[in-house]
Design an enzyme around this catalytic site. Structure first.
Site, PDB file in Angstrom:
ATOM      1  N   VAL A  15       0.834  -1.200   0.000  1.00 11.56           N
ATOM      2  CA  VAL A  15       0.000   0.000   0.000  1.00 11.56           C
ATOM      3  C   VAL A  15       0.872   1.255   0.000  1.00 11.56           C
ATOM      4  CG1 VAL A  15      -1.670   1.328   1.351  1.00 11.56           C
ATOM      5  CG2 VAL A  15      -1.978  -1.133   1.081  1.00 11.56           C
ATOM      6  N   ASP A  36      10.652   2.414   6.622  1.00 10.94           N
ATOM      7  CA  ASP A  36      10.219   1.079   7.009  1.00 10.94           C
ATOM      8  C   ASP A  36      11.251   0.517   7.971  1.00 10.94           C
ATOM      9  OD1 ASP A  36       8.133  -1.067   5.358  1.00 10.94           O
ATOM     10  OD2 ASP A  36       9.595  -1.919   6.741  1.00 10.94           O
ATOM     11  N   VAL A  89       1.461   0.705   8.069  1.00 13.92           N
ATOM     12  CA  VAL A  89       2.070  -0.528   8.589  1.00 13.92           C
ATOM     13  C   VAL A  89       1.000  -1.620   8.568  1.00 13.92           C
ATOM     14  CG1 VAL A  89       3.709   0.727  10.019  1.00 13.92           C
ATOM     15  CG2 VAL A  89       1.540   0.001  11.007  1.00 13.92           C
ATOM     16  N   ASN A 223     -14.672  -4.086   1.115  1.00 17.46           N
ATOM     17  CA  ASN A 223     -14.050  -5.394   0.895  1.00 17.46           C
ATOM     18  C   ASN A 223     -15.011  -6.531   1.203  1.00 17.46           C
ATOM     19  OD1 ASN A 223     -11.652  -4.542  -0.156  1.00 17.46           O
ATOM     20  ND2 ASN A 223     -10.524  -4.620   1.769  1.00 17.46           N
ATOM     21  N   PHE A 225     -18.279  -6.545   0.889  1.00 14.84           N
ATOM     22  CA  PHE A 225     -19.255  -6.665  -0.212  1.00 14.84           C
ATOM     23  C   PHE A 225     -18.629  -7.342  -1.433  1.00 14.84           C
ATOM     24  CE2 PHE A 225     -23.388  -4.238   0.023  1.00 14.84           C
ATOM     25  CZ  PHE A 225     -23.439  -4.195   1.405  1.00 14.84           C
ATOM     26  N   CYS A 275      -6.403  -8.944   2.134  1.00 13.80           N
ATOM     27  CA  CYS A 275      -7.436  -8.089   2.726  1.00 13.80           C
ATOM     28  C   CYS A 275      -8.773  -8.759   3.007  1.00 13.80           C
ATOM     29  CB  CYS A 275      -7.686  -6.894   1.816  1.00 13.80           C
ATOM     30  SG  CYS A 275      -6.292  -5.766   1.822  1.00 13.80           S
ATOM     31  N   PHE A 337      -2.351 -15.215  -5.776  1.00 13.58           N
ATOM     32  CA  PHE A 337      -3.783 -15.181  -5.415  1.00 13.58           C
ATOM     33  C   PHE A 337      -4.634 -14.596  -6.537  1.00 13.58           C
ATOM     34  CE2 PHE A 337      -5.331 -10.893  -4.230  1.00 13.58           C
ATOM     35  CZ  PHE A 337      -4.153 -10.153  -4.271  1.00 13.58           C
ATOM     36  N   LYS A 338      -3.983 -13.920  -7.499  1.00 11.19           N
ATOM     37  CA  LYS A 338      -4.636 -13.441  -8.710  1.00 11.19           C
ATOM     38  C   LYS A 338      -3.545 -13.147  -9.729  1.00 11.19           C
ATOM     39  CE  LYS A 338      -5.558  -8.761  -8.493  1.00 11.19           C
ATOM     40  NZ  LYS A 338      -6.198  -7.540  -7.968  1.00 11.19           N
TER      41      LYS A 338
HETATM   42  C1  UDX Z   1      -1.853  -4.525   3.903  1.00 14.31           C
HETATM   43  C2  UDX Z   1      -3.242  -3.992   3.569  1.00 14.31           C
HETATM   44  O1  UDX Z   1      -3.281  -3.619   2.231  1.00 14.31           O
HETATM   45  C3  UDX Z   1      -3.605  -2.897   4.477  1.00 14.31           C
HETATM   46  O2  UDX Z   1      -4.850  -2.363   4.160  1.00 14.31           O
HETATM   47  C4  UDX Z   1      -3.593  -3.522   5.824  1.00 14.31           C
HETATM   48  O3  UDX Z   1      -4.063  -2.678   6.786  1.00 14.31           O
HETATM   49  C5  UDX Z   1      -2.202  -3.980   6.141  1.00 14.31           C
HETATM   50  O4  UDX Z   1      -1.796  -4.941   5.219  1.00 14.31           O
HETATM   51  P1  UDX Z   1       0.380  -3.843   2.908  1.00 14.31           P
HETATM   52  O5  UDX Z   1       1.016  -2.589   2.469  1.00 14.31           O
HETATM   53  O6  UDX Z   1      -0.018  -4.855   1.883  1.00 14.31           O
HETATM   54  O7  UDX Z   1      -0.923  -3.499   3.690  1.00 14.31           O
HETATM   55  O8  UDX Z   1       1.251  -4.534   4.048  1.00 14.31           O
HETATM   56  P2  UDX Z   1       2.765  -4.952   3.955  1.00 14.31           P
HETATM   57  O9  UDX Z   1       3.177  -5.156   2.542  1.00 14.31           O
HETATM   58  O10 UDX Z   1       2.968  -6.035   4.965  1.00 14.31           O
HETATM   59  O11 UDX Z   1       3.537  -3.627   4.430  1.00 14.31           O
HETATM   60  C6  UDX Z   1       3.599  -3.150   5.706  1.00 14.31           C
HETATM   61  C7  UDX Z   1       5.013  -2.590   5.952  1.00 14.31           C
HETATM   62  O12 UDX Z   1       5.063  -1.930   7.210  1.00 14.31           O
HETATM   63  C8  UDX Z   1       6.113  -3.651   5.958  1.00 14.31           C
HETATM   64  O13 UDX Z   1       7.088  -3.348   5.000  1.00 14.31           O
HETATM   65  C9  UDX Z   1       6.675  -3.568   7.372  1.00 14.31           C
HETATM   66  O14 UDX Z   1       8.056  -3.842   7.452  1.00 14.31           O
HETATM   67  C10 UDX Z   1       6.347  -2.155   7.774  1.00 14.31           C
HETATM   68  N1  UDX Z   1       6.313  -1.930   9.208  1.00 14.31           N
HETATM   69  C11 UDX Z   1       5.617  -2.734  10.018  1.00 14.31           C
HETATM   70  C12 UDX Z   1       7.016  -0.852   9.743  1.00 14.31           C
HETATM   71  O15 UDX Z   1       7.684  -0.110   9.022  1.00 14.31           O
HETATM   72  N2  UDX Z   1       6.946  -0.625  11.094  1.00 14.31           N
HETATM   73  C13 UDX Z   1       6.266  -1.464  11.931  1.00 14.31           C
HETATM   74  O16 UDX Z   1       6.258  -1.240  13.138  1.00 14.31           O
HETATM   75  C14 UDX Z   1       5.573  -2.545  11.363  1.00 14.31           C
HETATM   76  C1  UDX Z   2      -8.968  -5.997  -2.805  1.00 12.97           C
HETATM   77  C2  UDX Z   2      -9.940  -4.884  -3.204  1.00 12.97           C
HETATM   78  O1  UDX Z   2     -10.396  -5.107  -4.549  1.00 12.97           O
HETATM   79  C3  UDX Z   2      -9.277  -3.526  -3.082  1.00 12.97           C
HETATM   80  O2  UDX Z   2     -10.191  -2.496  -3.368  1.00 12.97           O
HETATM   81  C4  UDX Z   2      -8.745  -3.368  -1.646  1.00 12.97           C
HETATM   82  O3  UDX Z   2      -8.083  -2.142  -1.490  1.00 12.97           O
HETATM   83  C5  UDX Z   2      -7.814  -4.505  -1.310  1.00 12.97           C
HETATM   84  O4  UDX Z   2      -8.472  -5.758  -1.494  1.00 12.97           O
HETATM   85  P1  UDX Z   2      -7.000  -7.297  -4.011  1.00 12.97           P
HETATM   86  O5  UDX Z   2      -7.040  -8.201  -2.826  1.00 12.97           O
HETATM   87  O6  UDX Z   2      -5.681  -6.772  -4.444  1.00 12.97           O
HETATM   88  O7  UDX Z   2      -7.921  -6.021  -3.753  1.00 12.97           O
HETATM   89  O8  UDX Z   2      -7.594  -8.074  -5.276  1.00 12.97           O
HETATM   90  P2  UDX Z   2      -9.021  -8.275  -5.933  1.00 12.97           P
HETATM   91  O9  UDX Z   2      -8.901  -7.948  -7.357  1.00 12.97           O
HETATM   92  O10 UDX Z   2     -10.097  -7.617  -5.192  1.00 12.97           O
HETATM   93  O11 UDX Z   2      -9.201  -9.861  -5.858  1.00 12.97           O
HETATM   94  C6  UDX Z   2      -9.342 -10.530  -4.614  1.00 12.97           C
HETATM   95  C7  UDX Z   2      -9.538 -12.006  -4.832  1.00 12.97           C
HETATM   96  O12 UDX Z   2     -10.819 -12.272  -5.405  1.00 12.97           O
HETATM   97  C8  UDX Z   2      -8.517 -12.656  -5.784  1.00 12.97           C
HETATM   98  O13 UDX Z   2      -8.113 -13.903  -5.265  1.00 12.97           O
HETATM   99  C9  UDX Z   2      -9.301 -12.816  -7.064  1.00 12.97           C
HETATM  100  O14 UDX Z   2      -8.809 -13.874  -7.874  1.00 12.97           O
HETATM  101  C10 UDX Z   2     -10.686 -13.120  -6.532  1.00 12.97           C
HETATM  102  N1  UDX Z   2     -11.774 -12.823  -7.497  1.00 12.97           N
HETATM  103  C11 UDX Z   2     -11.969 -11.551  -7.935  1.00 12.97           C
HETATM  104  C12 UDX Z   2     -12.636 -13.845  -7.914  1.00 12.97           C
HETATM  105  O15 UDX Z   2     -12.484 -14.998  -7.497  1.00 12.97           O
HETATM  106  N2  UDX Z   2     -13.656 -13.532  -8.778  1.00 12.97           N
HETATM  107  C13 UDX Z   2     -13.872 -12.270  -9.238  1.00 12.97           C
HETATM  108  O16 UDX Z   2     -14.827 -12.071 -10.005  1.00 12.97           O
HETATM  109  C14 UDX Z   2     -13.002 -11.244  -8.808  1.00 12.97           C
END
Ligand code: UDX
Ligand code: UDX
Length: 459
Positions: A15, A36, A89, A223, A225, A275, A337-338
């Site tokens: 993110v 980070d 985070v 998410n 829905f 998510c 996962f996709k």
């Molecule tokens: C995901 C989801 O998308 C988000 O909505 C959810 O709330 C958290 O998980 P994402 O960016 O995919 O977010 O997570 P991740 O790729 O694990 O990144 C989090 C980062 O935060 C890591 O790089 C981790 O090292 C860092 N982190 C964690 C810090 O810098 N400080 C901390 O104390 C803990």
């Molecule tokens: C999701 C939300 O779409 C995004 O808005 C939010 O910020 C984070 O979570 P993401 O997890 O990256 O995003 O992927 P998404 O495209 O939503 O797919 C999620 C899972 O559903 C995947 O495993 C995908 O293969 C599956 N999927 C999606 C289906 O099985 N069928 C579909 O029609 C659509």
């Protein structure tokens, strides 16, 4: 020098990284620091090989890096220097204590809030970017207000809706940007400052402002829905197989109703990703903690259906392959996962692999981006799996292929060649309904799509 806003993002993950890269590109007059705790991740953000694969990301990072976008581990100093701090985070599902298996683990968030208080010398806007349970901002404000020495912190909720694989597109052209704040003068002012960042490239009418609690809850509900649609369509895929209906035709037919809409109606082996499951579990926990057990049960069913779909897929494979897969070689086409991502967090391929391994199958796994993650996910089954990037080699001598990720490349393979090199009878289970089933049947495969009639050569 000369930058008119200093933005910091704590957490350089899926993110934080892409979001800040896009803000840096669109707002050259702001300086953006991303920090980070993970040194390796930061090194990767500063290299040619970024820690995540996302189409278009590298180009954007390279354009801004070293100009107004900087990655480092210098958390304390960067907190001191910044006016606006995005916190992204991770907030995984709690694995221990009260709410284990359901609630969000907020320890990283809380630690970050304490770090912000301890290192701040001026007023700041704190932006919740991570998905958080509703009313988290309240708890964070309490921490931020403790020992603040007169420094003012305004907390804003600005949840991220980007999907992996299309993160850059989603960021550049979002359906909406959601900004939640307190409805006080200071709160509204902070919300308008955050809106001002996005206004560099997002139309005014797409920027929605709400109160803090609506914004926090909207992210979970969006998410929930989306996941609910997938579980709904997957439940009907099971019924279609029993009744000779065709799930793709049903999705098309119902999707033309503008009230339903055509997106997110593809039957699959189940949803994955970091998510959906986490956010629904969170919703279930919140509902339970307010005594709303019927609401909790309702949403829990979305997850149960997802688990059922993965199990059903494997049970069907076993049944169709003469009730045993022990010693048989099964090739998995895709592990992410996709498509368009190397991410395997909560990938349905993990559970499916483990179910197949429990039945003593031998696995061959291929994926254009996710092999390294797959190796980690299945480390405990070393020796029972081969990992091979080339799908032709991966499927040699196998009894069956199961398509688990909808990568386009699997549509265009030479299936005559693949069929020739497989054991007979050759089975193909299309867990994403992306292949040309008639064509495969004509080649000689026994074909098992999802939610539609199977095509077999058995009498
Ligand atoms: C995901 C989801 O998308 C988000 O909505 C959810 O709330 C958290 O998980 P994402 O960016 O995919 O977010 O997570 P991740 O790729 O694990 O990144 C989090 C980062 O935060 C890591 O790089 C981790 O090292 C860092 N982190 C964690 C810090 O810098 N400080 C901390 O104390 C803990
Ligand atoms: C999701 C939300 O779409 C995004 O808005 C939010 O910020 C984070 O979570 P993401 O997890 O990256 O995003 O992927 P998404 O495209 O939503 O797919 C999620 C899972 O559903 C995947 O495993 C995908 O293969 C599956 N999927 C999606 C289906 O099985 N069928 C579909 O029609 C659509």
């Amino acid at each position: 020098m000369g930058f008119n806003k200093k933005i910091l993002c704590i957490g350089a993950g899926y993110v934080g990284g892409p979001t800040m890269a896009v803000i840096a590109k669109k707002c050259p007059e702001y300086i953006i620091n991303v920090v980070d705790i993970n040194e390796k991740r930061i090194e990767q953000w500063n290299s040619e090989k970024l820690p995540i694969y996302e189409p278009g990301l590298l180009e954007i990072v390279k354009e801004a890096r070293g100009k107004n976008l900087f990655f480092s581990t210098d958390i304390k100093q960067k907190i001191k220097e910044s006016d606006i701090i995005f916190v992204s985070v991770n907030t995984p599902t709690k694995t221990f204590g009260e709410g284990a298996g359901m609630a969000s683990d907020l320890q990283y968030w809380e630690k970050t809030a304490h770090e912000i208080v301890e290192n701040s010398k001026s007023d700041k806007i704190i932006v919740e970017k991570s998905t958080l349970p509703v009313r988290t901002a309240e708890a964070m404000e309490r921490i931020l207000k403790s020992n603040s020495n007169g420094i003012k912190f305004e907390v804003i909720s600005n949840p991220e809706f980007l999907a992996e694989g299309s993160a850059i597109k989603d960021l550049l052209d979002p359906d909406r940007v959601l900004i939640g704040s307190h409805l006080t003068d200071d709160g509204l002012k902070a919300a308008s400052i955050i809106a001002g960042i996005y206004k560099h490239w997002v139309a005014n009418e797409k920027i929605i402002t709400t109160n803090l609690w609506s914004s926090e809850l909207s992210k979970l509900i969006a998410n929930a829905f989306l996941a609910q649609r997938i579980s709904s369509v997957n439940s009907i895929s099971a019924l279609s197989e029993k009744t000779d209906a065709d799930i793709s035709e049903i999705s098309r037919a119902i999707g033309t109703d503008s009230r339903i809409g055509s997106k997110f109606l593809n039957a699959s082996i189940g949803f994955g990703g970091s998510c959906f499951k986490k956010d629904i579990l969170n919703l279930v926990y919140i509902a339970k903690s307010y005594g709303l057990s019927e609401v909790a049960e309702y949403w829990k069913a979305v997850i149960s259906m997802n688990e059922y779909q993965k199990k059903r897929f494997v049970s069907n494979m076993i049944k169709e392959m003469f009730n045993t897969i022990a010693g048989k070689k099964i090739t998995l086409f895709g592990f992410a996962f996709k498509a368009e991502t190397g991410d395997t967090r909560e990938s349905p391929a993990i559970d499916i692999s483990n179910y197949l391994l429990e039945e003593r199958a031998f696995l061959s796994i291929t994926d254009p981006q996710a092999i390294e993650n797959a190796k980690d996910d299945l480390a405990k089954s070393e020796g029972k799996i081969i990992f091979e990037e080339d799908p032709y080699k991966a499927s040699e001598n196998s009894n069956a292929i199961a398509v688990l990720t909808e990568w386009n490349l699997y549509k265009d393979l030479d299936y005559n060649k693949i069929y020739k090199n497989m054991k007979k009878p050759a089975f193909i289970f299309d867990g994403r309904n992306i292949l040309d089933h008639e064509k495969l049947f004509k080649i000689g495969f026994n074909v098992y799509p999802l939610g539609k009639r199977k095509l077999t050569h058995f009498k």
